[in-house]
Design a protein around this motif. Sequence first.
Motif, PDB file in Angstrom:
ATOM      1  N   LEU A 175       1.130   0.816   2.658  1.00 37.79           N
ATOM      2  CA  LEU A 175      -0.015  -0.362   3.199  1.00 37.79           C
ATOM      3  C   LEU A 175      -1.224   0.455   2.560  1.00 37.79           C
ATOM      4  CD1 LEU A 175       0.855  -0.992   6.665  1.00 37.79           C
ATOM      5  CD2 LEU A 175       1.074  -2.708   4.792  1.00 37.79           C
ATOM      6  N   ALA A 176      -1.279   1.825   2.595  1.00 36.66           N
ATOM      7  CA  ALA A 176      -2.497   2.316   2.106  1.00 36.66           C
ATOM      8  C   ALA A 176      -2.993   2.079   0.881  1.00 36.66           C
ATOM      9  CB  ALA A 176      -2.484   4.188   2.199  1.00 36.66           C
ATOM     10  N   VAL A 177      -1.796   1.640  -0.123  1.00 34.74           N
ATOM     11  CA  VAL A 177      -2.098   1.391  -1.591  1.00 34.74           C
ATOM     12  C   VAL A 177      -1.940  -0.394  -1.701  1.00 34.74           C
ATOM     13  CG1 VAL A 177      -1.810   3.800  -2.587  1.00 34.74           C
ATOM     14  CG2 VAL A 177       0.191   2.319  -1.928  1.00 34.74           C
ATOM     15  N   TYR A 178      -2.084  -0.641  -0.830  1.00 33.43           N
ATOM     16  CA  TYR A 178      -2.078  -2.284  -0.839  1.00 33.43           C
ATOM     17  C   TYR A 178      -0.722  -2.989  -1.419  1.00 33.43           C
ATOM     18  CZ  TYR A 178      -7.169  -1.649   0.213  1.00 33.43           C
ATOM     19  OH  TYR A 178      -8.132  -1.268   0.716  1.00 33.43           O
ATOM     20  N   ILE A 179       0.391  -2.131  -0.848  1.00 34.24           N
ATOM     21  CA  ILE A 179       1.667  -2.537  -1.009  1.00 34.24           C
ATOM     22  C   ILE A 179       2.064  -3.308   0.474  1.00 34.24           C
ATOM     23  CG2 ILE A 179       4.002  -2.382  -1.512  1.00 34.24           C
ATOM     24  CD1 ILE A 179       2.594  -0.131  -3.542  1.00 34.24           C
ATOM     25  N   GLY A 180       1.936  -4.661   0.389  1.00 31.19           N
ATOM     26  CA  GLY A 180       2.216  -5.107   1.935  1.00 31.19           C
ATOM     27  C   GLY A 180       3.727  -5.028   2.285  1.00 31.19           C
ATOM     28  N   ALA A 181       3.724  -4.858   3.795  1.00 27.24           N
ATOM     29  CA  ALA A 181       4.988  -4.650   4.316  1.00 27.24           C
ATOM     30  C   ALA A 181       6.155  -5.672   3.900  1.00 27.24           C
ATOM     31  CB  ALA A 181       4.763  -4.680   5.890  1.00 27.24           C
ATOM     32  N   SER A 182       5.680  -7.015   3.631  1.00 29.33           N
ATOM     33  CA  SER A 182       6.869  -7.907   3.345  1.00 29.33           C
ATOM     34  C   SER A 182       7.411  -7.781   1.884  1.00 29.33           C
ATOM     35  CB  SER A 182       6.252  -9.175   3.518  1.00 29.33           C
ATOM     36  OG  SER A 182       5.050  -9.562   2.689  1.00 29.33           O
ATOM     37  N   PHE A 183       6.318  -6.977   0.993  1.00 28.40           N
ATOM     38  CA  PHE A 183       6.682  -6.751  -0.524  1.00 28.40           C
ATOM     39  C   PHE A 183       7.392  -5.411  -0.827  1.00 28.40           C
ATOM     40  CE2 PHE A 183       5.115  -5.733  -4.899  1.00 28.40           C
ATOM     41  CZ  PHE A 183       5.850  -6.529  -5.409  1.00 28.40           C
ATOM     42  N   PHE A 184       7.363  -4.587   0.188  1.00 28.55           N
ATOM     43  CA  PHE A 184       7.726  -3.024   0.064  1.00 28.55           C
ATOM     44  C   PHE A 184       9.169  -3.210  -0.512  1.00 28.55           C
ATOM     45  CE2 PHE A 184       9.697   0.396   1.596  1.00 28.55           C
ATOM     46  CZ  PHE A 184       9.097   1.481   0.852  1.00 28.55           C
TER      47      PHE A 184
END
Length: 776
Positions: A175-184
């Motif tokens: 999340l800190a590098v803007y990779i969302g939980a749904s995209f992870f």
Amino acid sequence: MARGAAKCLFFLYSSKNRNFFTVRNLFSGCLLHFSHPSKSSPCNFPEIPTQLQLPPLHFTTFRKFGIFAEFHRHWFCSLAENDKPVLDSTESVQNEDECNKFDEEERISKPETEILGPEEERLNFAQTANRDPVEIYKELKDTPKGEKQSRSDWDTLTEILRCFSKSGWASNQALAVYIGASFFPTAAHKFGKFFLKKCNTDLVKYLVSLGPGDGADKFLFPIFVEYCMEEFPDEIKRFRKMVESADMTKPHTWFPFARVMKRKIVYHCGPTNSGKTYNALQRFMEAKKGVYCSPLRLLAMEVFDKVNALGVYCSLLTGQEKKDFPFSNHVACTVEMVSTDELYDVAVIDEIQMMADPGRGYAWTRALLGLKADEIHLCGDPSVLNLVRQICADTGDELEELHYERFKPLVVEAKTLLGDLKNVRSGDCIVAFSRREIFEVKLAIEKYTKHRCCVIYGALPPETRRHQASLFNNQDNEFDVLVASDAVGMGLNLNIRRIVFYNLSKYNGDKMVPVPASQVKQIAGRAGRRGSRYPDGLTTTLHLEDLDYLIECLKKPFDDVKKVGLFPFFEQVELFAGQLPDMKFSKLLEKFGENCRLDGIYFLCQHLHIRKIANMLEKVQGLSLEDRFNFCFAPVNIRDPKAMYHLLRFASSYAQELPVNIAMGMPKCAARNDSELLDLETRHQVLSMYLWLSNHFEEERFPFVKKAETMATDIAQLLGESLVKACWKPESRNAGKSKPQEKEDGYQRPMSIIKLREKKRQENSQNAQQLEKAPA
Ligand SMILES: Nc1ncnc2c1ncn2[C@@H]1O[C@H](COP(=O)(O)OP(=O)(O)OP(=O)(O)O)[C@@H](O)[C@H]1O
């Protein structure tokens, strides 16, 4: 996870070259992982045989592992055979195994050609561990095809990458590098494929030595970040924009005008009946221009009346009413309505501890952060004092603390009412936490004693509550007992001699829970107000069993609140909506809640109520986003289908640009039973909602404001008349649904006096029958 590890161990052990060192490392890695299951990890470890929880093995003892493996071969085998990666049904990645098999056969070497000694291997590992992830990523990227691996290493690596894609820790970090939980999961899966395709033996050996879990996740994560930066710049940009638009950090910066002012905050801190509000109001009345922010309409009305009676012209502003007093420079308003644009000399924010209220807390936080006043007086208990100190440090405001003690200590009567409402006395206020209980108590007292009861509860209009309060305060009538809900805890000046808790549990919407200590104190504190007929306050319970809890609550110091509420302004929601243009409003609010960022001392206020309304209004076409947002704050009881129906109707007319009709008749007379009383309550709430909407939307779209006001006054009057006469058994608004009392095991509502009497009568008649039957 344990299965995967077991499978790896078995393959490693049974592989021809028996790489003991690797097995040992993997084994101790597993031990470490098994003994520290992290909460954030999505892997739930199944029960593992105690043998796996051995201390790390040494090389000498490790030779014995052969025997161990023989013994447990069956176990390993059965796990390995059954092991299928379990994919979360919600996960977007599908058929992971198949995807990973892209060149599996090709990449699995037959026998390994070179076997490193333990020392060499250790050095290699240290080197790999210390490598720059950027460099590793570059190397992977530039490698056309990775090196061949042994079957066991390959399987372990696959398992490691599978665990990584499921790691809660990695998903959080991402999340800190803007990779969302749904995209992870998708990103991690693609990364896994990439890694498997390109990795070299050193990397694989090192990862295998770590085994699936924390260590490997931490090593892989920075490489994963590099990969994502290059592969998914658009997704990252999109998510970043979304997160930034839901940024609720540093809320004090939302009010730049208040920030340039040098404000002085005075915290009047103390228990109830200690003179906090009185002193704050003195400053309010002395000021040239002042605002008083109240938690309730009722209290705003009280202050409005009191201040005007003392010769200071004051206006009234609540969601439902505006009473502009000519030439007034003072205003008494509900906290949600206070203007952060207007300049004031003195502002008073009453019951400041309500900043921590899960639903409404944001209104107090907004007032404290945003009011443009030279002097702001906060009245409340000490629970939010520490947070106010922190907030003042952020805002740069000066803080003065004034500590108060109760005028006269509250005395607990140890005798209680011994479970019998016959023991009520003049000046008592019986507190019950449901409407049904309130009417049961009233009925019982009026039936079996000479006392008459007034009632106060939240669903009554403020005018009716005030009427009941004055009936109770007035000595020239027979209404000398009050039966009330927790609504009595705030706002009314009442001549209460003794607060009697009918019970000390209440329904929290889901189950029965003990009433929080802070609320017990607030309610008990209503007994014996300074200046009232009974300046010495008493409190007790109906039942002896509840007394200990009451004493415990009163003794308990105020808990320090850790967080206070925030809620986005419409502009923030609008900005956020810009990132998700096709999303429905209720879903949008949910997404906002998931993605918004907050500083440590703030929480996002509950918006379930708002979302429920938003959901209902989805079917109304033609409302702008702003209209939807505003409609969601309308004061409606979401559990009352009639009230919800009227809100839907109002919104539909508004959306069609039609004049919004009240479309509701006026009852002819006071209620004759409880369902008629409930109907009156609902009708008043609908009218109150109409008035609220007329104040929050273009007024001309609500052309029946005057009529609504008149009807509301008349219904409040009818309610008052009904309550005076009320002598019926209460009904529930949710008749037919399970009673909350039945939900909590072990909880029993105290028996009312009626039931006690009935029970006694039955016992007596049974005894009489037996006596008749008995031979002379
Ligand atoms: N100095 C005073 N002179 C006369 N009356 C006072 C004085 N201080 C307080 N009172 C009266 O005592 C009562 C309790 O005071 P006040 O409402 O200010 O207490 P409080 O601490 O704010 O309690 P709560 O939180 O319950 O409202 C009020 O009726 C108020 O008018």
